[in-house]
Motif scaffolding. Structure first.
Motif, PDB file in Angstrom:
ATOM      1  N   LYS A 219       0.858  -1.194   0.000  1.00 25.35           N
ATOM      2  CA  LYS A 219       0.000   0.000   0.000  1.00 25.35           C
ATOM      3  C   LYS A 219       0.892   1.241   0.000  1.00 25.35           C
ATOM      4  O   LYS A 219       1.012   1.939   1.006  1.00 25.35           O
ATOM      5  CB  LYS A 219      -0.913   0.008   1.223  1.00 25.35           C
ATOM      6  CG  LYS A 219      -1.875  -1.174   1.301  1.00 25.35           C
ATOM      7  CD  LYS A 219      -2.683  -1.129   2.600  1.00 25.35           C
ATOM      8  CE  LYS A 219      -3.600  -2.329   2.718  1.00 25.35           C
ATOM      9  NZ  LYS A 219      -4.363  -2.332   3.995  1.00 25.35           N
TER      10      LYS A 219
ATOM     11  N   ARG B 285       0.807  -8.042  -5.013  1.00 25.23           N
ATOM     12  CA  ARG B 285       0.307  -6.724  -4.612  1.00 25.23           C
ATOM     13  C   ARG B 285       1.435  -5.691  -4.603  1.00 25.23           C
ATOM     14  O   ARG B 285       1.227  -4.524  -4.959  1.00 25.23           O
ATOM     15  CB  ARG B 285      -0.368  -6.813  -3.242  1.00 25.23           C
ATOM     16  CG  ARG B 285      -1.796  -7.354  -3.312  1.00 25.23           C
ATOM     17  CD  ARG B 285      -2.501  -7.290  -1.966  1.00 25.23           C
ATOM     18  NE  ARG B 285      -2.164  -8.431  -1.140  1.00 25.23           N
ATOM     19  CZ  ARG B 285      -2.789  -9.604  -1.200  1.00 25.23           C
ATOM     20  NH1 ARG B 285      -3.761  -9.798  -2.065  1.00 25.23           N
ATOM     21  NH2 ARG B 285      -2.439 -10.595  -0.408  1.00 25.23           N
TER      22      ARG B 285
ATOM     23  N   GLU C  53       1.504  -2.374  -7.017  1.00 24.13           N
ATOM     24  CA  GLU C  53       1.751  -1.032  -6.501  1.00 24.13           C
ATOM     25  C   GLU C  53       2.977  -0.402  -7.163  1.00 24.13           C
ATOM     26  O   GLU C  53       2.991   0.791  -7.471  1.00 24.13           O
ATOM     27  CB  GLU C  53       1.938  -1.075  -4.980  1.00 24.13           C
ATOM     28  CG  GLU C  53       0.647  -1.072  -4.200  1.00 24.13           C
ATOM     29  CD  GLU C  53      -0.063   0.264  -4.302  1.00 24.13           C
ATOM     30  OE1 GLU C  53       0.185   1.157  -3.478  1.00 24.13           O
ATOM     31  OE2 GLU C  53      -0.880   0.423  -5.241  1.00 24.13           O
TER      32      GLU C  53
END
Length: 200
Positions: free
Chosen positions: A93, A120, A124
């Motif tokens: 994130k 992930r 990103e």
């Protein structure tokens, strides 16, 4: 006992940094690959995902370097001993706008993540990489032709539970990027696989 020693060292950035420099010949091979991959003389913003102790920050200009890591202890050490911007941050994130960086470095971090989290991170990384940007991944890898008994012993006790083969890393990266260049190499007591990626 060996797991205790491993965890003891990993929880102490000064000891960990010192030991890895000895075992990896001051990361000379990795530094050479970084310099060959990124056009450091022309500048460009660099994001070092999983920067740890900030070992590679000195290769870049202070104004262009951003290092992130999930460990506050390592980020504190990195910021105290290197120049650049260091932040505690989840790699899955990233707290940066789209198209923020010219270069992204992912060094020996993905093998700590399962496939879902690793993807992930790559997603990103793709988001924050500029269209003409470049990513360099260097990861601990299972490469039988380069391994010896020492490598296998080290990998057995590595804190990263997801050391992959080159094919596994390549296939994962190819879901997000074009594979521009790849190589396998030894660095002291460690075996690595390296990928240079571009936006597809």
């Amino acid at each position: 006992m060996l797991n205790f020693i491993r965890d003891f060292l990993a929880d102490r950035p000064v000891l960990f940094s010192w030991l890895r420099k000895i075992m990896e010949l001051n990361f000379s091979k990795q530094k050479k690959i970084i310099k060959e991959t990124f056009d450091l003389k022309s500048g460009g913003k660099i994001l070092d995902i999983g920067c740890g102790t900030g070992e590679f920050a000195g290769l870049f200009s202070q104004a262009d370097y951003y290092g992130i890591d999930i460990s506050a202890q390592y980020i504190q050490y990195a910021a105290k001993n290197n120049k650049g911007s260091f932040k505690v941050m989840e790699a899955t994130k990233l707290g940066f706008p789209d198209d923020s960086f010219d270069y992204i470095l992912i060094m020996a971090m993905l093998h700590h993540l399962n496939d879902g989290d690793a993807k992930r991170v790559l997603s990103e990384a793709k988001r924050v990489l500029r269209p003409e940007g470049k990513i360099l991944i260097i990861e601990d890898a299972k490469i039988e032709k380069l391994e010896n008994s020492i490598d296998k012993f080290i990998q057995r006790y590595d804190k990263g539970a997801f050391i992959r083969t080159p094919d596994q890393y390549r296939n994962m990266a190819a879901d997000f990027f074009l594979v521009n260049f790849e190589q396998s190499f030894r660095s002291g007591c460690f075996v690595y696989y390296s990928l240079v990626l571009k936006n597809n």
